[in-house]
Design a protein around this motif. Structure first.
Motif, PDB file in Angstrom:
ATOM      1  N   LEU A  95      -4.169  10.496   6.193  1.00 56.59           N
ATOM      2  CA  LEU A  95      -3.871   9.998   4.836  1.00 56.59           C
ATOM      3  C   LEU A  95      -4.703  10.689   3.759  1.00 56.59           C
ATOM      4  O   LEU A  95      -4.315  10.697   2.590  1.00 56.59           O
ATOM      5  N   LEU A 149       4.143   0.117  11.473  1.00 57.90           N
ATOM      6  CA  LEU A 149       5.096   1.236  11.412  1.00 57.90           C
ATOM      7  C   LEU A 149       5.460   1.732  12.811  1.00 57.90           C
ATOM      8  O   LEU A 149       6.640   1.905  13.137  1.00 57.90           O
ATOM      9  N   ILE A 201      -1.382  -1.170   9.112  1.00 55.13           N
ATOM     10  CA  ILE A 201      -0.125  -0.548   8.679  1.00 55.13           C
ATOM     11  C   ILE A 201       0.432   0.336   9.789  1.00 55.13           C
ATOM     12  O   ILE A 201       1.631   0.308  10.084  1.00 55.13           O
ATOM     13  N   CYS A 211       3.544   5.417  -4.795  1.00 49.22           N
ATOM     14  CA  CYS A 211       3.965   6.756  -5.241  1.00 49.22           C
ATOM     15  C   CYS A 211       5.429   7.048  -4.909  1.00 49.22           C
ATOM     16  O   CYS A 211       6.012   7.984  -5.433  1.00 49.22           O
ATOM     17  N   GLU A 260       0.809  -1.226   0.000  1.00 50.28           N
ATOM     18  CA  GLU A 260       0.000   0.000   0.000  1.00 50.28           C
ATOM     19  C   GLU A 260       0.841   1.274   0.000  1.00 50.28           C
ATOM     20  O   GLU A 260       0.344   2.329  -0.368  1.00 50.28           O
ATOM     21  N   THR A 310      13.192  15.998  -5.359  1.00 48.80           N
ATOM     22  CA  THR A 310      12.737  16.151  -3.973  1.00 48.80           C
ATOM     23  C   THR A 310      13.485  15.153  -3.078  1.00 48.80           C
ATOM     24  O   THR A 310      13.872  14.076  -3.545  1.00 48.80           O
ATOM     25  N   ALA A 329      -4.163   9.680   0.011  1.00 48.96           N
ATOM     26  CA  ALA A 329      -3.639   8.308   0.103  1.00 48.96           C
ATOM     27  C   ALA A 329      -4.506   7.485   1.051  1.00 48.96           C
ATOM     28  O   ALA A 329      -4.028   6.576   1.733  1.00 48.96           O
ATOM     29  N   SER A 339      12.674  13.483   5.785  1.00 50.23           N
ATOM     30  CA  SER A 339      13.624  14.478   5.267  1.00 50.23           C
ATOM     31  C   SER A 339      13.642  15.784   6.065  1.00 50.23           C
ATOM     32  O   SER A 339      14.443  16.653   5.768  1.00 50.23           O
ATOM     33  N   TYR A 391       8.767   3.597   2.763  1.00 48.43           N
ATOM     34  CA  TYR A 391       9.848   4.054   3.640  1.00 48.43           C
ATOM     35  C   TYR A 391      10.008   3.118   4.835  1.00 48.43           C
ATOM     36  O   TYR A 391       9.018   2.707   5.445  1.00 48.43           O
ATOM     37  N   LEU A 421       6.715  15.591  10.272  1.00 52.05           N
ATOM     38  CA  LEU A 421       6.276  14.258   9.861  1.00 52.05           C
ATOM     39  C   LEU A 421       7.147  13.630   8.792  1.00 52.05           C
ATOM     40  O   LEU A 421       7.087  12.436   8.559  1.00 52.05           O
ATOM     41  N   ARG A 422       7.943  14.440   8.142  1.00 50.43           N
ATOM     42  CA  ARG A 422       8.786  13.892   7.072  1.00 50.43           C
ATOM     43  C   ARG A 422      10.096  13.335   7.617  1.00 50.43           C
ATOM     44  O   ARG A 422      10.676  13.920   8.535  1.00 50.43           O
TER      45      ARG A 422
HETATM   46  C1  HEC Z   1      -1.152   8.406  -3.842  1.00 50.62           C
HETATM   47  C2  HEC Z   1       0.293   8.487  -3.659  1.00 50.62           C
HETATM   48  C3  HEC Z   1       0.857   8.118  -2.300  1.00 50.62           C
HETATM   49  C4  HEC Z   1       0.629   6.980  -1.556  1.00 50.62           C
HETATM   50  C5  HEC Z   1      -0.265   5.794  -1.881  1.00 50.62           C
HETATM   51  C6  HEC Z   1       1.445   7.124  -0.364  1.00 50.62           C
HETATM   52  N1  HEC Z   1       2.172   8.283  -0.401  1.00 50.62           N
HETATM   53 FE1  HEC Z   1       3.522   8.924   0.972  1.00 50.62          FE
HETATM   54  N2  HEC Z   1       3.858  10.591  -0.131  1.00 50.62           N
HETATM   55  C7  HEC Z   1       3.219  10.925  -1.305  1.00 50.62           C
HETATM   56  C8  HEC Z   1       3.682  12.229  -1.749  1.00 50.62           C
HETATM   57  C9  HEC Z   1       3.216  12.954  -3.011  1.00 50.62           C
HETATM   58  C10 HEC Z   1       4.635  12.656  -0.806  1.00 50.62           C
HETATM   59  C11 HEC Z   1       5.441  13.960  -0.823  1.00 50.62           C
HETATM   60  C12 HEC Z   1       6.563  13.821  -1.838  1.00 50.62           C
HETATM   61  C13 HEC Z   1       7.388  15.093  -1.959  1.00 50.62           C
HETATM   62  O1  HEC Z   1       7.336  15.953  -1.100  1.00 50.62           O
HETATM   63  O2  HEC Z   1       8.112  15.166  -2.941  1.00 50.62           O
HETATM   64  C14 HEC Z   1       4.738  11.605   0.193  1.00 50.62           C
HETATM   65  C15 HEC Z   1       5.585  11.638   1.280  1.00 50.62           C
HETATM   66  C16 HEC Z   1       5.627  10.696   2.291  1.00 50.62           C
HETATM   67  C17 HEC Z   1       6.492  10.785   3.467  1.00 50.62           C
HETATM   68  C18 HEC Z   1       7.516  11.867   3.747  1.00 50.62           C
HETATM   69  C19 HEC Z   1       8.796  11.595   2.913  1.00 50.62           C
HETATM   70  C20 HEC Z   1       9.918  12.560   3.248  1.00 50.62           C
HETATM   71  O3  HEC Z   1      10.131  13.521   2.486  1.00 50.62           O
HETATM   72  O4  HEC Z   1      10.561  12.372   4.278  1.00 50.62           O
HETATM   73  C21 HEC Z   1       6.199   9.703   4.245  1.00 50.62           C
HETATM   74  C22 HEC Z   1       6.843   9.354   5.569  1.00 50.62           C
HETATM   75  C23 HEC Z   1       5.182   8.938   3.554  1.00 50.62           C
HETATM   76  N3  HEC Z   1       4.866   9.565   2.358  1.00 50.62           N
HETATM   77  C24 HEC Z   1       4.629   7.762   4.036  1.00 50.62           C
HETATM   78  C25 HEC Z   1       3.661   7.030   3.369  1.00 50.62           C
HETATM   79  C26 HEC Z   1       3.033   5.832   3.901  1.00 50.62           C
HETATM   80  C27 HEC Z   1       3.328   5.230   5.251  1.00 50.62           C
HETATM   81  C28 HEC Z   1       2.157   5.376   2.947  1.00 50.62           C
HETATM   82  C29 HEC Z   1       1.249   4.170   3.024  1.00 50.62           C
HETATM   83  C30 HEC Z   1       0.237   4.213   4.071  1.00 50.62           C
HETATM   84  C31 HEC Z   1       2.219   6.311   1.826  1.00 50.62           C
HETATM   85  N4  HEC Z   1       3.137   7.281   2.108  1.00 50.62           N
HETATM   86  C32 HEC Z   1       1.473   6.184   0.654  1.00 50.62           C
HETATM   87  C33 HEC Z   1       2.301  10.163  -1.973  1.00 50.62           C
HETATM   88  C34 HEC Z   1       1.820   8.936  -1.560  1.00 50.62           C
END
Ligand code: HEC
Ligand code: HEC
Length: 161
Positions: free
Chosen positions: A80, A102, A98, A59, A55, A141, A88, A118, A63, A115-116
Protein backbone atom coordinates in the motif's frame (compact mmCIF):
# COMPACT_ATOMS: atom_id res chain seq x y z
CA UNK A 1 -86.29 1.18 -9.94
CA UNK A 2 -86.19 4.96 -10.11
CA UNK A 3 -83.63 6.10 -12.73
CA UNK A 4 -82.27 8.88 -10.53
CA UNK A 5 -81.44 6.43 -7.77
CA UNK A 6 -79.54 4.17 -10.20
CA UNK A 7 -77.50 7.10 -11.53
CA UNK A 8 -76.77 8.44 -8.04
CA UNK A 9 -75.85 4.94 -6.89
CA UNK A 10 -73.40 4.53 -9.78
CA UNK A 11 -71.75 7.87 -9.03
CA UNK A 12 -71.36 6.91 -5.38
CA UNK A 13 -69.92 3.52 -6.30
CA UNK A 14 -67.38 5.23 -8.57
CA UNK A 15 -66.52 7.77 -5.91
CA UNK A 16 -65.66 4.97 -3.51
CA UNK A 17 -63.98 2.68 -6.04
CA UNK A 18 -61.75 5.23 -7.82
CA UNK A 19 -59.45 6.04 -4.91
CA UNK A 20 -59.25 2.34 -4.03
CA UNK A 21 -58.21 1.47 -7.58
CA UNK A 22 -55.65 4.25 -7.61
CA UNK A 23 -54.25 3.05 -4.30
CA UNK A 24 -53.94 -0.44 -5.76
CA UNK A 25 -51.97 0.92 -8.74
CA UNK A 26 -49.66 2.84 -6.42
CA UNK A 27 -48.96 -0.25 -4.39
CA UNK A 28 -48.13 -2.18 -7.59
CA UNK A 29 -45.52 0.47 -8.39
CA UNK A 30 -44.24 0.22 -4.85
CA UNK A 31 -43.96 -3.57 -5.13
CA UNK A 32 -42.09 -3.28 -8.42
CA UNK A 33 -39.68 -0.94 -6.63
CA UNK A 34 -39.13 -3.50 -3.88
CA UNK A 35 -38.60 -6.36 -6.36
CA UNK A 36 -36.17 -4.27 -8.35
CA UNK A 37 -34.31 -3.48 -5.14
CA UNK A 38 -34.09 -7.17 -4.20
CA UNK A 39 -32.90 -8.07 -7.71
CA UNK A 40 -30.22 -5.41 -7.56
CA UNK A 41 -29.00 -6.59 -4.18
CA UNK A 42 -28.83 -10.16 -5.54
CA UNK A 43 -26.82 -9.02 -8.57
CA UNK A 44 -24.69 -6.54 -6.72
CA UNK A 45 -21.13 -7.30 -5.79
CA UNK A 46 -20.80 -4.20 -3.60
CA UNK A 47 -18.42 -3.98 -0.68
CA UNK A 48 -20.25 -5.05 2.48
CA UNK A 49 -17.45 -4.41 4.95
CA UNK A 50 -17.71 -0.89 6.44
CA UNK A 51 -13.97 -0.60 7.12
CA UNK A 52 -13.06 -1.46 3.52
CA UNK A 53 -15.76 0.87 2.26
CA UNK A 54 -14.40 3.68 4.38
CA UNK A 55 -10.67 3.23 3.74
CA UNK A 56 -10.74 2.22 0.08
CA UNK A 57 -13.22 4.70 -1.39
CA UNK A 58 -11.26 7.90 -0.91
CA UNK A 59 -9.53 8.00 -4.31
CA UNK A 60 -11.75 5.66 -6.38
CA UNK A 61 -14.80 3.48 -5.66
CA UNK A 62 -14.19 0.71 -3.16
CA UNK A 63 -13.71 -2.07 -5.71
CA UNK A 64 -15.84 -5.17 -5.10
CA UNK A 65 -13.77 -8.07 -3.68
CA UNK A 66 -15.38 -10.44 -6.17
CA UNK A 67 -13.61 -8.76 -9.08
CA UNK A 68 -10.10 -9.90 -8.16
CA UNK A 69 -8.41 -13.10 -7.07
CA UNK A 70 -7.14 -13.73 -3.55
CA UNK A 71 -3.54 -13.60 -4.84
CA UNK A 72 -4.07 -10.23 -6.49
CA UNK A 73 -5.72 -8.78 -3.35
CA UNK A 74 -2.76 -10.00 -1.28
CA UNK A 75 -0.45 -8.29 -3.77
CA UNK A 76 -2.41 -5.03 -3.57
CA UNK A 77 -2.69 -5.08 0.23
CA UNK A 78 0.97 -6.06 0.65
CA UNK A 79 2.22 -2.91 -1.07
CA UNK A 80 0.00 0.00 0.00
CA UNK A 81 2.92 2.39 0.46
CA UNK A 82 3.48 2.24 -3.29
CA UNK A 83 -0.10 1.79 -4.44
CA UNK A 84 -0.10 2.34 -8.20
CA UNK A 85 2.06 5.38 -7.62
CA UNK A 86 0.21 6.65 -4.51
CA UNK A 87 0.84 6.20 -0.82
CA UNK A 88 -2.27 4.46 0.54
CA UNK A 89 -0.66 3.12 3.72
CA UNK A 90 -2.80 2.02 6.66
CA UNK A 91 -1.96 0.95 10.19
CA UNK A 92 -1.16 -2.76 10.45
CA UNK A 93 -4.41 -3.74 12.15
CA UNK A 94 -6.69 -1.94 9.65
CA UNK A 95 -4.66 -3.27 6.74
CA UNK A 96 -4.97 -6.83 8.04
CA UNK A 97 -8.73 -6.59 8.60
CA UNK A 98 -9.31 -5.25 5.08
CA UNK A 99 -7.06 -7.88 3.52
CA UNK A 100 -8.97 -10.63 5.36
CA UNK A 101 -12.27 -9.31 3.99
CA UNK A 102 -11.03 -8.87 0.41
CA UNK A 103 -9.22 -12.21 0.24
CA UNK A 104 -12.15 -14.01 1.88
CA UNK A 105 -14.57 -12.67 -0.74
CA UNK A 106 -12.35 -12.86 -3.80
CA UNK A 107 -13.74 -14.96 -6.58
CA UNK A 108 -11.86 -14.46 -9.81
CA UNK A 109 -8.72 -16.04 -11.06
CA UNK A 110 -5.97 -13.74 -12.18
CA UNK A 111 -2.77 -13.81 -14.11
CA UNK A 112 0.35 -13.93 -11.90
CA UNK A 113 1.68 -10.47 -11.16
CA UNK A 114 -1.38 -8.70 -12.55
CA UNK A 115 -2.83 -6.70 -9.67
CA UNK A 116 -5.32 -4.52 -11.47
CA UNK A 117 -8.90 -5.52 -12.19
CA UNK A 118 -8.51 -3.71 -15.50
CA UNK A 119 -5.55 -5.94 -16.47
CA UNK A 120 -7.40 -9.22 -16.10
CA UNK A 121 -8.33 -11.09 -19.24
CA UNK A 122 -12.10 -11.20 -18.43
CA UNK A 123 -12.01 -7.43 -18.07
CA UNK A 124 -10.23 -6.89 -21.37
CA UNK A 125 -12.67 -9.27 -23.02
CA UNK A 126 -15.74 -7.46 -21.60
CA UNK A 127 -14.47 -4.03 -22.65
CA UNK A 128 -12.88 -4.73 -26.00
CA UNK A 129 -14.78 -2.95 -28.77
CA UNK A 130 -17.42 -1.76 -26.28
CA UNK A 131 -16.13 1.71 -25.51
CA UNK A 132 -15.89 4.67 -27.84
CA UNK A 133 -12.72 6.78 -27.73
CA UNK A 134 -14.85 9.69 -26.52
CA UNK A 135 -16.19 7.68 -23.55
CA UNK A 136 -12.71 6.54 -22.65
CA UNK A 137 -11.35 10.08 -22.89
CA UNK A 138 -14.05 11.15 -20.41
CA UNK A 139 -13.16 8.36 -17.99
CA UNK A 140 -9.38 9.00 -18.46
CA UNK A 141 -8.50 5.60 -16.96
CA UNK A 142 -10.08 2.15 -16.70
CA UNK A 143 -9.82 2.46 -12.92
CA UNK A 144 -12.54 5.10 -13.08
CA UNK A 145 -15.37 2.53 -13.30
CA UNK A 146 -18.13 4.92 -12.24
CA UNK A 147 -17.52 7.21 -15.18
CA UNK A 148 -19.14 4.57 -17.40
CA UNK A 149 -21.03 2.43 -14.86
CA UNK A 150 -23.19 4.91 -12.97
CA UNK A 151 -23.99 2.41 -10.20
CA UNK A 152 -20.44 1.08 -9.85
CA UNK A 153 -20.23 2.20 -6.23
CA UNK A 154 -23.24 -0.05 -5.55
CA UNK A 155 -21.43 -2.96 -7.16
CA UNK A 156 -23.57 -2.88 -10.33
CA UNK A 157 -21.78 -3.03 -13.69
CA UNK A 158 -24.49 -4.43 -15.89
CA UNK A 159 -26.08 -1.20 -17.05
CA UNK A 160 -28.74 -2.75 -19.22
CA UNK A 161 -31.52 -2.06 -16.73
C1 HEC B 1 -4.64 7.80 -1.69
C2 HEC B 1 -5.52 7.33 -2.75
C3 HEC B 1 -5.90 5.86 -2.76
C4 HEC B 1 -6.42 5.10 -1.73
C5 HEC B 1 -6.72 5.52 -0.30
C6 HEC B 1 -6.63 3.78 -2.29
N1 HEC B 1 -6.30 3.75 -3.62
FE1 HEC B 1 -6.49 2.17 -4.89
N2 HEC B 1 -5.74 3.30 -6.40
C7 HEC B 1 -5.30 4.60 -6.29
C8 HEC B 1 -4.77 5.03 -7.58
C9 HEC B 1 -4.18 6.40 -7.88
C10 HEC B 1 -4.92 3.94 -8.46
C11 HEC B 1 -4.54 3.88 -9.94
C12 HEC B 1 -5.59 4.63 -10.74
C13 HEC B 1 -5.26 4.67 -12.22
O1 HEC B 1 -4.45 3.90 -12.70
O2 HEC B 1 -5.89 5.48 -12.89
C14 HEC B 1 -5.55 2.87 -7.70
C15 HEC B 1 -5.89 1.64 -8.21
C16 HEC B 1 -6.39 0.58 -7.48
C17 HEC B 1 -6.68 -0.74 -8.04
C18 HEC B 1 -6.55 -1.15 -9.49
C19 HEC B 1 -7.77 -0.62 -10.30
C20 HEC B 1 -7.77 -1.11 -11.73
O3 HEC B 1 -7.37 -0.35 -12.63
O4 HEC B 1 -8.14 -2.26 -11.95
C21 HEC B 1 -7.11 -1.52 -7.00
C22 HEC B 1 -7.54 -2.97 -7.08
C23 HEC B 1 -7.10 -0.69 -5.81
N3 HEC B 1 -6.67 0.59 -6.15
C24 HEC B 1 -7.48 -1.12 -4.55
C25 HEC B 1 -7.47 -0.32 -3.42
C26 HEC B 1 -7.80 -0.80 -2.09
C27 HEC B 1 -8.17 -2.22 -1.74
C28 HEC B 1 -7.72 0.28 -1.24
C29 HEC B 1 -7.96 0.31 0.25
C30 HEC B 1 -7.04 -0.50 1.04
C31 HEC B 1 -7.31 1.43 -2.05
N4 HEC B 1 -7.19 1.03 -3.35
C32 HEC B 1 -7.13 2.72 -1.55
C33 HEC B 1 -5.35 5.39 -5.18
C34 HEC B 1 -5.82 5.00 -3.94
C1 HEC C 1 -14.75 3.98 -20.49
C2 HEC C 1 -15.95 3.28 -19.99
C3 HEC C 1 -15.78 2.14 -19.00
C4 HEC C 1 -14.96 2.08 -17.90
C5 HEC C 1 -13.99 3.12 -17.39
C6 HEC C 1 -15.23 0.80 -17.26
N1 HEC C 1 -16.18 0.11 -17.98
FE1 HEC C 1 -16.92 -1.74 -17.55
N2 HEC C 1 -17.98 -1.76 -19.26
C7 HEC C 1 -18.10 -0.69 -20.12
C8 HEC C 1 -18.95 -1.08 -21.24
C9 HEC C 1 -19.39 -0.18 -22.39
C10 HEC C 1 -19.29 -2.45 -21.02
C11 HEC C 1 -20.14 -3.36 -21.92
C12 HEC C 1 -21.58 -3.04 -21.82
C13 HEC C 1 -22.17 -3.43 -20.51
O1 HEC C 1 -22.36 -4.62 -20.26
O2 HEC C 1 -22.42 -2.53 -19.69
C14 HEC C 1 -18.69 -2.83 -19.75
C15 HEC C 1 -18.84 -4.08 -19.15
C16 HEC C 1 -18.41 -4.39 -17.87
C17 HEC C 1 -18.72 -5.62 -17.16
C18 HEC C 1 -19.60 -6.74 -17.66
C19 HEC C 1 -21.02 -6.38 -17.30
C20 HEC C 1 -22.05 -7.38 -17.73
O3 HEC C 1 -22.69 -7.98 -16.86
O4 HEC C 1 -22.21 -7.55 -18.95
C21 HEC C 1 -18.15 -5.54 -15.92
C22 HEC C 1 -18.21 -6.56 -14.79
C23 HEC C 1 -17.44 -4.28 -15.86
N3 HEC C 1 -17.64 -3.61 -17.07
C24 HEC C 1 -16.71 -3.83 -14.78
C25 HEC C 1 -15.95 -2.67 -14.78
C26 HEC C 1 -15.09 -2.28 -13.68
C27 HEC C 1 -14.90 -3.07 -12.39
C28 HEC C 1 -14.48 -1.11 -14.05
C29 HEC C 1 -13.45 -0.32 -13.29
C30 HEC C 1 -12.29 -1.05 -12.77
C31 HEC C 1 -15.00 -0.76 -15.38
N4 HEC C 1 -15.87 -1.73 -15.78
C32 HEC C 1 -14.62 0.37 -16.09
C33 HEC C 1 -17.51 0.56 -19.98
C34 HEC C 1 -16.55 0.90 -19.04
Amino acid sequence: MNKTIVVLGSIMALAIAAPLLTAQADSDDHNRGIWRGIWQVAKSSAVTDPLTQQECSECHIAYPPRLLSAEAWKGVMGNLSNHFGEDASLDANTRQQIETYLVGNASRSSAPGKLRISEQSWFIHEHQDEVSPRKFAQAKTWSNCQSCHKDAAKGLFDDDD
